[in-house]
Design a protein around this motif. Structure first.
Motif, PDB file in Angstrom:
ATOM      1  N   PHE A  60      12.562  -5.028  23.143  1.00 28.20           N
ATOM      2  CA  PHE A  60      12.619  -4.595  24.546  1.00 28.20           C
ATOM      3  C   PHE A  60      12.104  -5.699  25.469  1.00 28.20           C
ATOM      4  CE2 PHE A  60      12.832  -0.097  23.069  1.00 28.20           C
ATOM      5  CZ  PHE A  60      13.874   0.314  23.874  1.00 28.20           C
ATOM      6  N   PHE A  61      10.984  -6.318  25.106  1.00 31.82           N
ATOM      7  CA  PHE A  61      10.394  -7.351  25.958  1.00 31.82           C
ATOM      8  C   PHE A  61      11.229  -8.630  25.989  1.00 31.82           C
ATOM      9  CE2 PHE A  61       6.334  -4.963  25.812  1.00 31.82           C
ATOM     10  CZ  PHE A  61       6.022  -5.021  27.162  1.00 31.82           C
ATOM     11  N   GLN A  62      12.107  -8.787  25.019  1.00 30.08           N
ATOM     12  CA  GLN A  62      12.952  -9.977  24.993  1.00 30.08           C
ATOM     13  C   GLN A  62      14.245  -9.799  25.783  1.00 30.08           C
ATOM     14  OE1 GLN A  62      12.992 -10.506  20.653  1.00 30.08           O
ATOM     15  NE2 GLN A  62      11.965 -12.472  20.929  1.00 30.08           N
ATOM     16  N   LYS A  63      14.428  -8.627  26.384  1.00 32.24           N
ATOM     17  CA  LYS A  63      15.596  -8.416  27.245  1.00 32.24           C
ATOM     18  C   LYS A  63      15.517  -9.334  28.458  1.00 32.24           C
ATOM     19  CE  LYS A  63      16.740  -3.593  26.219  1.00 32.24           C
ATOM     20  NZ  LYS A  63      16.951  -2.247  26.810  1.00 32.24           N
ATOM     21  N   PRO A  64      16.661  -9.694  29.036  1.00 35.76           N
ATOM     22  CA  PRO A  64      16.644 -10.577  30.214  1.00 35.76           C
ATOM     23  C   PRO A  64      15.785 -10.052  31.354  1.00 35.76           C
ATOM     24  CG  PRO A  64      18.876 -10.323  29.378  1.00 35.76           C
ATOM     25  CD  PRO A  64      18.025  -9.352  28.619  1.00 35.76           C
ATOM     26  N   ASP A  69       9.826   0.488  36.336  1.00 34.57           N
ATOM     27  CA  ASP A  69      10.084   1.910  36.514  1.00 34.57           C
ATOM     28  C   ASP A  69      11.288   2.372  35.690  1.00 34.57           C
ATOM     29  OD1 ASP A  69      11.864   0.422  37.961  1.00 34.57           O
ATOM     30  OD2 ASP A  69      11.905   1.755  39.699  1.00 34.57           O
ATOM     31  N   SER A  70      11.636   1.607  34.652  1.00 32.69           N
ATOM     32  CA  SER A  70      12.806   1.938  33.845  1.00 32.69           C
ATOM     33  C   SER A  70      12.403   2.777  32.632  1.00 32.69           C
ATOM     34  CB  SER A  70      13.498   0.658  33.361  1.00 32.69           C
ATOM     35  OG  SER A  70      12.702   0.020  32.376  1.00 32.69           O
ATOM     36  N   PRO A  71      13.368   3.486  32.029  1.00 29.56           N
ATOM     37  CA  PRO A  71      13.078   4.237  30.797  1.00 29.56           C
ATOM     38  C   PRO A  71      12.593   3.335  29.672  1.00 29.56           C
ATOM     39  CG  PRO A  71      15.155   4.968  31.760  1.00 29.56           C
ATOM     40  CD  PRO A  71      14.731   3.739  32.523  1.00 29.56           C
ATOM     41  N   ASP A  72      12.996   2.055  29.683  1.00 30.91           N
ATOM     42  CA  ASP A  72      12.586   1.134  28.618  1.00 30.91           C
ATOM     43  C   ASP A  72      11.068   1.083  28.485  1.00 30.91           C
ATOM     44  OD1 ASP A  72      15.197   0.567  28.143  1.00 30.91           O
ATOM     45  OD2 ASP A  72      15.167  -1.476  28.933  1.00 30.91           O
ATOM     46  N   GLN A  73      10.377   0.990  29.610  1.00 30.44           N
ATOM     47  CA  GLN A  73       8.925   0.870  29.530  1.00 30.44           C
ATOM     48  C   GLN A  73       8.289   2.146  29.001  1.00 30.44           C
ATOM     49  OE1 GLN A  73       5.409  -0.297  32.563  1.00 30.44           O
ATOM     50  NE2 GLN A  73       7.114  -1.697  32.409  1.00 30.44           N
ATOM     51  N   GLN A  74       8.876   3.284  29.308  1.00 31.48           N
ATOM     52  CA  GLN A  74       8.366   4.544  28.763  1.00 31.48           C
ATOM     53  C   GLN A  74       8.542   4.583  27.245  1.00 31.48           C
ATOM     54  OE1 GLN A  74      10.232   7.747  30.885  1.00 31.48           O
ATOM     55  NE2 GLN A  74       9.487   7.076  32.869  1.00 31.48           N
ATOM     56  N   ILE A  76       8.649   1.939  25.296  1.00 34.39           N
ATOM     57  CA  ILE A  76       7.684   0.975  24.766  1.00 34.39           C
ATOM     58  C   ILE A  76       6.319   1.630  24.587  1.00 34.39           C
ATOM     59  CG2 ILE A  76       6.318  -1.058  25.415  1.00 34.39           C
ATOM     60  CD1 ILE A  76       8.908  -2.199  26.647  1.00 34.39           C
ATOM     61  N   ILE A  77       5.854   2.316  25.614  1.00 37.10           N
ATOM     62  CA  ILE A  77       4.535   2.955  25.550  1.00 37.10           C
ATOM     63  C   ILE A  77       4.521   4.046  24.496  1.00 37.10           C
ATOM     64  CG2 ILE A  77       2.875   4.355  26.858  1.00 37.10           C
ATOM     65  CD1 ILE A  77       3.808   2.768  29.359  1.00 37.10           C
ATOM     66  N   HIS A  78       5.605   4.798  24.404  1.00 37.91           N
ATOM     67  CA  HIS A  78       5.695   5.862  23.402  1.00 37.91           C
ATOM     68  C   HIS A  78       5.573   5.286  21.990  1.00 37.91           C
ATOM     69  CE1 HIS A  78       7.027   9.453  21.304  1.00 37.91           C
ATOM     70  NE2 HIS A  78       7.990   8.749  20.742  1.00 37.91           N
ATOM     71  N   ARG A  79       6.275   4.200  21.724  1.00 40.20           N
ATOM     72  CA  ARG A  79       6.259   3.630  20.369  1.00 40.20           C
ATOM     73  C   ARG A  79       4.927   2.948  20.060  1.00 40.20           C
ATOM     74  NH1 ARG A  79      12.605   1.508  20.047  1.00 40.20           N
ATOM     75  NH2 ARG A  79      13.458   3.634  20.103  1.00 40.20           N
ATOM     76  N   LEU A  80       4.316   2.365  21.064  1.00 41.42           N
ATOM     77  CA  LEU A  80       2.995   1.775  20.840  1.00 41.42           C
ATOM     78  C   LEU A  80       1.942   2.865  20.641  1.00 41.42           C
ATOM     79  CD1 LEU A  80       2.937  -1.256  23.300  1.00 41.42           C
ATOM     80  CD2 LEU A  80       3.275  -1.268  20.822  1.00 41.42           C
ATOM     81  N   ASN A  81       2.079   3.972  21.347  1.00 43.43           N
ATOM     82  CA  ASN A  81       1.172   5.104  21.129  1.00 43.43           C
ATOM     83  C   ASN A  81       1.333   5.669  19.722  1.00 43.43           C
ATOM     84  OD1 ASN A  81      -0.453   5.450  23.442  1.00 43.43           O
ATOM     85  ND2 ASN A  81       1.260   6.323  24.568  1.00 43.43           N
ATOM     86  N   ARG A  82       2.571   5.685  19.231  1.00 46.69           N
ATOM     87  CA  ARG A  82       2.796   6.103  17.841  1.00 46.69           C
ATOM     88  C   ARG A  82       2.081   5.154  16.887  1.00 46.69           C
ATOM     89  NH1 ARG A  82       8.856   6.505  16.392  1.00 46.69           N
ATOM     90  NH2 ARG A  82       8.646   8.559  17.375  1.00 46.69           N
ATOM     91  N   THR A  83       2.136   3.869  17.187  1.00 42.79           N
ATOM     92  CA  THR A  83       1.433   2.876  16.369  1.00 42.79           C
ATOM     93  C   THR A  83      -0.063   3.154  16.343  1.00 42.79           C
ATOM     94  OG1 THR A  83       3.099   1.164  16.797  1.00 42.79           O
ATOM     95  CG2 THR A  83       0.901   0.413  16.165  1.00 42.79           C
ATOM     96  N   VAL A  84      -0.631   3.471  17.497  1.00 43.72           N
ATOM     97  CA  VAL A  84      -2.059   3.789  17.578  1.00 43.72           C
ATOM     98  C   VAL A  84      -2.370   5.021  16.725  1.00 43.72           C
ATOM     99  CG1 VAL A  84      -3.909   4.562  19.115  1.00 43.72           C
ATOM    100  CG2 VAL A  84      -2.348   2.758  19.856  1.00 43.72           C
ATOM    101  N   THR A  85      -1.513   6.030  16.786  1.00 49.21           N
ATOM    102  CA  THR A  85      -1.732   7.254  16.012  1.00 49.21           C
ATOM    103  C   THR A  85      -1.692   6.957  14.514  1.00 49.21           C
ATOM    104  OG1 THR A  85      -0.730   8.597  17.764  1.00 49.21           O
ATOM    105  CG2 THR A  85      -0.896   9.594  15.587  1.00 49.21           C
ATOM    106  N   ILE A  86      -0.761   6.111  14.086  1.00 50.24           N
ATOM    107  CA  ILE A  86      -0.689   5.737  12.667  1.00 50.24           C
ATOM    108  C   ILE A  86      -1.942   4.970  12.252  1.00 50.24           C
ATOM    109  CG2 ILE A  86       0.553   4.349  10.951  1.00 50.24           C
ATOM    110  CD1 ILE A  86       3.127   4.929  12.570  1.00 50.24           C
ATOM    111  N   LEU A  87      -2.402   4.070  13.112  1.00 51.60           N
ATOM    112  CA  LEU A  87      -3.617   3.311  12.795  1.00 51.60           C
ATOM    113  C   LEU A  87      -4.823   4.232  12.660  1.00 51.60           C
ATOM    114  CD1 LEU A  87      -3.117   0.185  15.100  1.00 51.60           C
ATOM    115  CD2 LEU A  87      -3.078   0.217  12.602  1.00 51.60           C
ATOM    116  N   PRO A 267       2.573   0.221  33.709  1.00 52.26           N
ATOM    117  CA  PRO A 267       1.944  -1.030  33.270  1.00 52.26           C
ATOM    118  C   PRO A 267       0.495  -0.851  32.835  1.00 52.26           C
ATOM    119  CG  PRO A 267       3.260  -1.435  35.213  1.00 52.26           C
ATOM    120  CD  PRO A 267       3.259   0.054  35.008  1.00 52.26           C
ATOM    121  N   PHE A 268      -0.251  -0.010  33.564  1.00 56.53           N
ATOM    122  CA  PHE A 268      -1.648   0.230  33.177  1.00 56.53           C
ATOM    123  C   PHE A 268      -1.721   0.934  31.829  1.00 56.53           C
ATOM    124  CE2 PHE A 268      -5.345   3.142  33.171  1.00 56.53           C
ATOM    125  CZ  PHE A 268      -6.347   2.182  33.118  1.00 56.53           C
TER     126      PHE A 268
END
Length: 352
Positions: A60-64, A69-74, A76-87, A267-268
């Motif tokens: 996602f971050f490598q996109k041009p 305010d796009s769905p992409d960032q939501q 990203i946060i969702h998948r990183l939150n999943r990573t935190v939950t797995i950790l 972003p926060f």
């Protein structure tokens, strides 16, 4: 279309039969070796899932372009939150591991040499993909020495690729709000304290950060000169070997300061989630270190590492997003923040 059977879909014949006990091979069956194998296999499966999530976020971050305010960032946060939950789950699995006593482990430990968790190439790839560079690693002289060539290559390939931290830095550097001087018209400031060159910084940046520093320094004890040097190094000169550039650090601090505005909420949340990842990795290392100390004391690890001492050094030094965490040193009370011009507030509220 053929039907799918649960056992075949999950390939349970491979997974359930994948526990080969060394103690049985040596005709000295050790009951707790099964637990030891299953827990480590579960760890490796979860590492695979975390890498799957992290790699998708990097894509996602490598996109041009990535709009805040796009769905992409939501996503990203969702998948990183999943990573935190797995950790968090990986940390909790230590509770199960600790049901094995030191004497139980000694029943089969010497049969495992030189196998060691230190040989987990997936975990080393994960650290590299997140942004831990080779130069920042402890035990550089032996951290690849116990691995097979194909696994060494996988780690080196990961270290050569752009990391999440690299991409976060680029994302922060393109903070748009200071490029438009017009929306900052009417912003007032006190005396000029930061010697910022006009050719290097926009008028908006020079006005805002000069005012912010005046307010920040006024709330601290000690000489203003020392605080100014500290502030300048962090946000304008840049520190050597820092994970964030000075420009990215300014953007991250601005996001933290004005996170109440709709445009800065996602972003926060992203920055906070990165800190959560570091915190959970640190907690996992801490639990692992204490478990090793409790189980084998000061002995050398089966893979040749210094055991507890290596884990302690990694705990202290392997923070990946530490430059985001250190920004809290520069926060101040909301009531003392510089008031933003109305045009900037409208831009931050999605009304531009």
């Amino acid at each position: 279309m053929s039907s799918v059977y649960y056992h075949d879909y999950l390939q349970l014949n491979k997974i359930i039969e994948a526990q080969s006990l060394e103690s049985v091979k040596h005709q000295k069956p050790a009951h707790d070796e099964m637990l030891f194998i299953v827990i480590h296999q579960a760890y490796e499966l979860w590492f695979k899932q975390i890498l799957h999530e992290v790699d998708s976020v990097i894509e996602f971050f490598q996109k041009p372009s990535l709009k805040d305010d796009s769905p992409d960032q939501q996503i990203i946060i969702h998948r990183l939150n999943r990573t935190v939950t797995i950790l968090r789950l990986l940390v909790q699995q230590m509770d199960v591991m600790e049901t094995m006593t030191p004497m139980d482990f000694l029943e089969f430990r010497d049969m495992l040499r030189p196998a060691s968790g230190f040989q987990s190439w997936q975990f080393k790839v994960l650290e590299a993909r997140l942004g831990l560079p080779f130069e920042a690693r402890v035990g550089q002289e032996y951290y690849l020495s116990q691995l097979r060539p194909e696994h060494v290559n996988l780690i080196k390939e990961a270290e050569a690729k752009v990391s999440m931290l690299n991409l976060i830095n680029k994302w922060l550097e393109r903070m748009p709000f200071f490029h438009d001087n017009e929306i900052w018209q009417g912003f007032s400031t006190g005396k000029t304290v930061l010697p910022l060159n006009e050719q290097d910084y926009s008028t908006a940046e020079r006005l805002f950060w000069n005012e912010y520093f005046i307010r920040y320094a006024s709330g601290l004890a000690g000489a203003e000169e020392a605080h100014r040097e500290f502030f300048e190094t962090e946000f304008f000169k840049g520190r050597a070997n820092a994970g964030l550039s000075a420009k990215a650090a300014r953007s991250a601090l601005f996001i933290m300061l004005y996170r109440g505005y709709p445009m800065l909420q996602l972003p926060f949340q992203l920055l906070q989630t990165l800190l959560d990842i570091d915190e959970q990795l640190s907690t996992w290392r801490y639990r692992h270190m204490n478990m090793v100390h409790r189980t084998i004391g000061s002995r050398i690890g089966t893979g040749g590492s210094s055991g507890k001492d290596y884990l302690k050094s990694a705990l202290d030094q392997h923070y990946i997003f530490k430059d985001i965490a250190r920004l809290t040193s520069f926060l101040m009370e909301r009531s003392r923040l510089p008031e933003l011009p109305k045009a900037v507030e409208e831009r931050l509220g999605f009304r531009a």
